[in-house]
Design an enzyme around this catalytic site. Structure first.
Site, PDB file in Angstrom:
ATOM      1  N   ALA A  36      39.479  31.590  28.605  1.00 14.19           N
ATOM      2  CA  ALA A  36      38.463  32.387  28.033  1.00 14.19           C
ATOM      3  C   ALA A  36      38.496  33.821  28.758  1.00 14.19           C
ATOM      4  O   ALA A  36      37.593  34.291  29.091  1.00 14.19           O
ATOM      5  CB  ALA A  36      37.172  31.762  28.054  1.00 14.19           C
ATOM      6  N   GLY A  40      37.576  40.960  33.718  1.00  9.05           N
ATOM      7  CA  GLY A  40      37.763  40.463  35.006  1.00  9.05           C
ATOM      8  C   GLY A  40      38.591  39.769  35.413  1.00  9.05           C
ATOM      9  O   GLY A  40      39.339  39.860  36.638  1.00  9.05           O
ATOM     10  N   HIS A  41      39.112  38.830  34.522  1.00 13.09           N
ATOM     11  CA  HIS A  41      40.615  38.016  34.875  1.00 13.09           C
ATOM     12  C   HIS A  41      41.666  38.920  34.878  1.00 13.09           C
ATOM     13  O   HIS A  41      42.599  38.520  36.194  1.00 13.09           O
ATOM     14  CB  HIS A  41      40.577  36.867  34.010  1.00 13.09           C
ATOM     15  CG  HIS A  41      39.503  35.815  33.651  1.00 13.09           C
ATOM     16  ND1 HIS A  41      38.736  36.070  32.650  1.00 13.09           N
ATOM     17  CD2 HIS A  41      39.102  35.228  34.425  1.00 13.09           C
ATOM     18  CE1 HIS A  41      37.933  34.820  32.860  1.00 13.09           C
ATOM     19  NE2 HIS A  41      38.195  34.272  33.808  1.00 13.09           N
ATOM     20  N   GLY A 152      37.397  36.064  41.865  1.00  9.72           N
ATOM     21  CA  GLY A 152      36.330  37.255  41.448  1.00  9.72           C
ATOM     22  C   GLY A 152      35.207  37.074  42.769  1.00  9.72           C
ATOM     23  O   GLY A 152      34.736  36.057  43.035  1.00  9.72           O
ATOM     24  N   GLU A 153      34.552  38.072  43.096  1.00 10.47           N
ATOM     25  CA  GLU A 153      33.515  38.049  44.046  1.00 10.47           C
ATOM     26  C   GLU A 153      32.321  38.199  43.247  1.00 10.47           C
ATOM     27  O   GLU A 153      31.333  37.698  43.732  1.00 10.47           O
ATOM     28  CB  GLU A 153      33.506  39.547  44.875  1.00 10.47           C
ATOM     29  CG  GLU A 153      34.445  39.533  46.064  1.00 10.47           C
ATOM     30  CD  GLU A 153      34.160  41.110  46.723  1.00 10.47           C
ATOM     31  OE1 GLU A 153      33.632  41.829  46.239  1.00 10.47           O
ATOM     32  OE2 GLU A 153      34.864  41.076  47.461  1.00 10.47           O
ATOM     33  N   LYS A 154      32.535  37.887  41.674  1.00 10.27           N
ATOM     34  CA  LYS A 154      31.244  37.673  40.957  1.00 10.27           C
ATOM     35  C   LYS A 154      30.733  36.391  41.555  1.00 10.27           C
ATOM     36  O   LYS A 154      29.493  36.216  41.468  1.00 10.27           O
ATOM     37  CB  LYS A 154      31.699  37.708  39.586  1.00 10.27           C
ATOM     38  CG  LYS A 154      30.850  37.238  38.570  1.00 10.27           C
ATOM     39  CD  LYS A 154      29.649  38.484  38.147  1.00 10.27           C
ATOM     40  CE  LYS A 154      28.910  37.969  36.887  1.00 10.27           C
ATOM     41  NZ  LYS A 154      28.813  36.731  36.324  1.00 10.27           N
ATOM     42  N   GLN A 158      31.058  30.593  45.286  1.00 10.22           N
ATOM     43  CA  GLN A 158      31.970  29.928  45.200  1.00 10.22           C
ATOM     44  C   GLN A 158      33.198  30.434  45.922  1.00 10.22           C
ATOM     45  O   GLN A 158      34.026  29.522  46.536  1.00 10.22           O
ATOM     46  CB  GLN A 158      32.667  29.923  43.576  1.00 10.22           C
ATOM     47  CG  GLN A 158      33.811  29.634  43.153  1.00 10.22           C
ATOM     48  CD  GLN A 158      34.321  29.618  41.763  1.00 10.22           C
ATOM     49  OE1 GLN A 158      33.999  28.681  40.959  1.00 10.22           O
ATOM     50  NE2 GLN A 158      35.207  30.613  41.280  1.00 10.22           N
ATOM     51  N   SER A 191      31.291  36.484  30.741  1.00  8.63           N
ATOM     52  CA  SER A 191      31.528  36.184  29.375  1.00  8.63           C
ATOM     53  C   SER A 191      30.230  35.615  28.915  1.00  8.63           C
ATOM     54  O   SER A 191      30.120  35.600  27.596  1.00  8.63           O
ATOM     55  CB  SER A 191      32.659  34.511  29.579  1.00  8.63           C
ATOM     56  OG  SER A 191      32.211  33.881  30.567  1.00  8.63           O
TER      57      SER A 191
HETATM   58  O1  PAF Z   1      35.713  30.418  38.671  1.00 12.19           O
HETATM   59  C1  PAF Z   1      36.378  29.666  37.926  1.00 12.19           C
HETATM   60  O2  PAF Z   1      36.910  30.117  36.823  1.00 12.19           O
HETATM   61  C2  PAF Z   1      36.544  28.316  38.258  1.00 12.19           C
HETATM   62  O3  PAF Z   1      35.437  27.908  38.867  1.00 12.19           O
HETATM   63  C3  PAF Z   1      37.754  28.061  38.834  1.00 12.19           C
HETATM   64  C4  PAF Z   1      37.808  28.747  40.210  1.00 12.19           C
HETATM   65  C5  PAF Z   1      39.039  28.427  38.049  1.00 12.19           C
HETATM   66  C6  PAF Z   1      38.031  26.534  39.292  1.00 12.19           C
HETATM   67  O4  PAF Z   1      37.974  25.679  38.043  1.00 12.19           O
END
Ligand code: PAF
Length: 283
Positions: A36, A40-41, A152-154, A158, A191
């Site tokens: 998706a 950002g990606h 991403g830093e968003k 994580q 998203s």
């Molecule tokens: O940030 C994401 O999209 C997910 O958490 C990741 C890092 C791809 C792990 O499934």
């Protein structure tokens, strides 16, 4: 438009390509995603391409990071559109394995991340989330054996969790964080923004505005915890349902009393209507 990226469905063909590229003296970057894809990606791919000749984007909707009440089946799957964006962005490969390649019959290992994974932020609301993220990211890093990986830093907590377990597990891939892309009015790209009504969309930039004001107040000497609590009240008064708004140490995500103790990051999660938004900002 560049060539379409080569699609790898299994670990061995991905590793063979990575080994070939490395033998030719090329650097390889991995951008893990759940598909998706949005701008950002694409910014992660652009950052990766600055340090690597070959960028592989993984697309895998990871069941392990969804709680039973979070709808794994409803997560958007837009593979053809994703691939077109990756071609445009110049990715060399797309690793899109079926679930059985990642979690084959008999799979029974867990990773329980500590440190920033237990900071009492997202983990308080989604306790199974970071163990699931750590498991799949550790596997993807091991599968791709890339020189670098981009996140991403968003999703700031994580990123901190990934940096911590990658260091703890001696994973040699270098982890890079990429700054959050924002709309002109400051709203962090997500998203989930499409779920906002017109009125909610007009209200949403307040999140970033309040973070900016709070960061400025802390830089001018305000106590971080009090400034953050004040900001949470301000968002609440404006109609946000605030899960947390906290000032934390930017690396460990531990509580922090002042800027003298280390770099500070503000992190917020708040609901506006039915949509939960997260954001964060360096002080
Ligand atoms: O940030 C994401 O999209 C997910 O958490 C990741 C890092 C791809 C792990 O499934």
């Amino acid at each position: 438009m560049s060539d379409a990226p080569h699609v790898f469905r299994d670990i061995s063909s991905l590793r063979a390509a990575v080994a070939r590229w490395r033998a030719a003296g090329e650097k390889i970057a991995l951008v893990p995603t759940m598909g998706a894809l949005h701008a950002g990606h694409v910014s992660l791919v652009e950052a990766a391409r600055k340090v690597a000749q070959r960028t592989v984007v993984s697309i895998f909707v990871n069941p392990a990071q969804f709680a039973p009440n979070e709808d794994f089946d409803a997560y958007p799957r837009t593979f053809d559109a994703d691939l077109a964006k990756l071609a445009q962005a110049g990715a060399a490969g797309c690793f899109a394995p079926p679930a059985r390649e990642i979690y084959p019959e008999g799979f029974s290992t867990q990773i329980i991340p500590g440190g920033p994974a237990l900071a009492g932020l997202e983990d308080r609301f989604r306790p199974d989330h970071f163990p699931g993220v750590a498991l799949v990211v550790a596997k993807l890093l091991n599968q791709a054996q890339a020189d670098s990986a981009f996140f991403g830093e968003k999703d700031f907590q994580q990123l901190a969790v990934i940096r911590r377990f990658a260091a703890d597990l001696d994973i040699p891939t270098r982890i890079f964080g990429v700054p959050t892309l924002r709309e002109a009015d400051g709203l962090a790209l997500s998203s989930r923004n499409i779920y906002l009504s017109v009125a909610e969309r007009a209200q949403a930039p307040l999140l970033a505005l309040v973070l900016n004001e709070t960061a400025a107040a802390i830089r001018s000497g305000a106590a971080p915890a009090q400034a953050a609590a004040q900001a949470a009240l301000q968002l609440g008064a404006a109609g946000f349902d605030v899960d947390y708004l906290e000032a934390r140490h930017a690396e460990t995500l531990a509580q922090i009393a002042s800027l003298e103790e280390g770099p500070i990051r503000l992190l917020v999660a708040a609901r506006i209507g039915k949509t939960r938004l997260i954001d964060n900002l360096a002080v």
